[in-house]
Design a protein around this motif. Structure first.
Motif, PDB file in Angstrom:
ATOM      1  N   UNK A  30       5.661  -8.364  -6.349  1.00 28.78           N
ATOM      2  CA  UNK A  30       5.043  -7.225  -7.030  1.00 28.78           C
ATOM      3  C   UNK A  30       3.564  -7.116  -6.656  1.00 28.78           C
ATOM      4  N   UNK A  31       3.123  -5.883  -6.414  1.00 31.47           N
ATOM      5  CA  UNK A  31       1.746  -5.633  -6.003  1.00 31.47           C
ATOM      6  C   UNK A  31       1.010  -4.811  -7.051  1.00 31.47           C
ATOM      7  N   UNK A  32      -0.234  -5.161  -7.290  1.00 26.26           N
ATOM      8  CA  UNK A  32      -1.084  -4.361  -8.170  1.00 26.26           C
ATOM      9  C   UNK A  32      -1.500  -3.067  -7.481  1.00 26.26           C
ATOM     10  N   UNK A  33      -1.334  -2.993  -6.165  1.00 23.48           N
ATOM     11  CA  UNK A  33      -1.722  -1.795  -5.407  1.00 23.48           C
ATOM     12  C   UNK A  33      -0.648  -0.721  -5.522  1.00 23.48           C
ATOM     13  N   UNK A  86      -1.933  -0.579   1.959  1.00 27.72           N
ATOM     14  CA  UNK A  86      -3.223  -0.098   2.462  1.00 27.72           C
ATOM     15  C   UNK A  86      -4.360  -0.530   1.551  1.00 27.72           C
ATOM     16  N   UNK A  87      -5.504  -0.800   2.180  1.00 28.02           N
ATOM     17  CA  UNK A  87      -6.743  -1.025   1.450  1.00 28.02           C
ATOM     18  C   UNK A  87      -7.905  -0.544   2.304  1.00 28.02           C
ATOM     19  N   UNK A  88      -8.889   0.076   1.656  1.00 29.91           N
ATOM     20  CA  UNK A  88     -10.109   0.450   2.373  1.00 29.91           C
ATOM     21  C   UNK A  88     -10.967  -0.778   2.661  1.00 29.91           C
ATOM     22  N   UNK A  89     -10.659  -1.894   2.007  1.00 27.42           N
ATOM     23  CA  UNK A  89     -11.355  -3.168   2.234  1.00 27.42           C
ATOM     24  C   UNK A  89     -10.308  -4.231   2.563  1.00 27.42           C
ATOM     25  N   UNK A  90      -9.711  -4.150   3.761  1.00 24.22           N
ATOM     26  CA  UNK A  90      -8.609  -5.047   4.117  1.00 24.22           C
ATOM     27  C   UNK A  90      -9.077  -6.477   4.374  1.00 24.22           C
ATOM     28  N   UNK A 103      -0.883 -17.009  -1.842  1.00 23.12           N
ATOM     29  CA  UNK A 103      -0.586 -16.133  -2.969  1.00 23.12           C
ATOM     30  C   UNK A 103      -1.380 -14.843  -2.978  1.00 23.12           C
ATOM     31  N   UNK A 104      -2.348 -14.697  -2.076  1.00 22.62           N
ATOM     32  CA  UNK A 104      -3.157 -13.462  -2.003  1.00 22.62           C
ATOM     33  C   UNK A 104      -2.397 -12.403  -1.220  1.00 22.62           C
ATOM     34  N   UNK A 105      -2.520 -11.163  -1.674  1.00 19.45           N
ATOM     35  CA  UNK A 105      -1.855 -10.069  -0.966  1.00 19.45           C
ATOM     36  C   UNK A 105      -2.555  -9.795   0.360  1.00 19.45           C
ATOM     37  N   UNK A 106      -1.757  -9.660   1.415  1.00 19.05           N
ATOM     38  CA  UNK A 106      -2.268  -9.247   2.721  1.00 19.05           C
ATOM     39  C   UNK A 106      -2.316  -7.728   2.720  1.00 19.05           C
ATOM     40  N   UNK A 107      -3.467  -7.170   3.044  1.00 18.45           N
ATOM     41  CA  UNK A 107      -3.620  -5.723   3.059  1.00 18.45           C
ATOM     42  C   UNK A 107      -4.293  -5.309   4.355  1.00 18.45           C
ATOM     43  N   UNK A 108      -3.991  -4.098   4.789  1.00 18.14           N
ATOM     44  CA  UNK A 108      -4.568  -3.575   6.020  1.00 18.14           C
ATOM     45  C   UNK A 108      -5.031  -2.147   5.784  1.00 18.14           C
TER      46      UNK A 108
END
Length: 137
Positions: free
Chosen positions: A10-13, A83-87, A106-111
């Motif tokens: 589950x993602x908070x994003x 997606x993240x503006x701060x990947x 445990x940290x979400x990988x975002x791009x």
């Protein structure tokens, strides 16, 4: 294909996301294009897809950065990267994605989708089947 241990959760994003299965040091390659696990679809193949399958590919696929007319569809956890503006990753190389800072287990990988999809437009999140959340390839 993801080349570091990951899991989907589950993602908070939005919905689900990809999470580091272990500590990933900055500068570590985390993904590589591997045609055994990453499907490359040409324009004619995209046009021939039934509507529901085309919608799936448009949501989870993206245009290949240097091979015009090809759409990449990943079959592993990579397709769930949000997606993240701060990947915490860099995907400006069409062959390899990198961790740009230390990523804890445990940290979400975002791009940043705009790094590899010039048509990317952030839209409100919607469930698959109702509407796509990424621009068409």
């Amino acid at each position: 294909m993801m080349i570091v241990p990951t899991y989907v959760g589950p993602s908070a994003i939005e919905g689900v996301g990809v999470f580091a299965g272990e500590f990933i040091p900055a500068g570590t390659p985390i993904w590589t294009l591997d045609e055994r696990f990453d499907l490359l679809l040409g324009a004619a193949e995209m046009l021939a897809l039934p509507p529901l399958q085309k919608q799936f590919v448009e949501r989870y696929g993206y245009p290949h950065m240097t091979r015009e007319g090809l759409t990449v569809l990943e079959f592993d956890h990579g397709r769930f990267m949000n997606h993240s503006d701060t990947p915490n990753t860099n995907f400006t190389d069409p062959e390899t994605g990198w961790a740009i800072r230390d990523i804890v287990a445990g940290e979400e990988l975002v791009c940043n989708y705009a790094e590899f999809d010039p048509a990317f437009i952030m839209q409100p999140g919607r469930m698959f089947g109702a509407a796509v959340s990424r621009a068409a390839s």
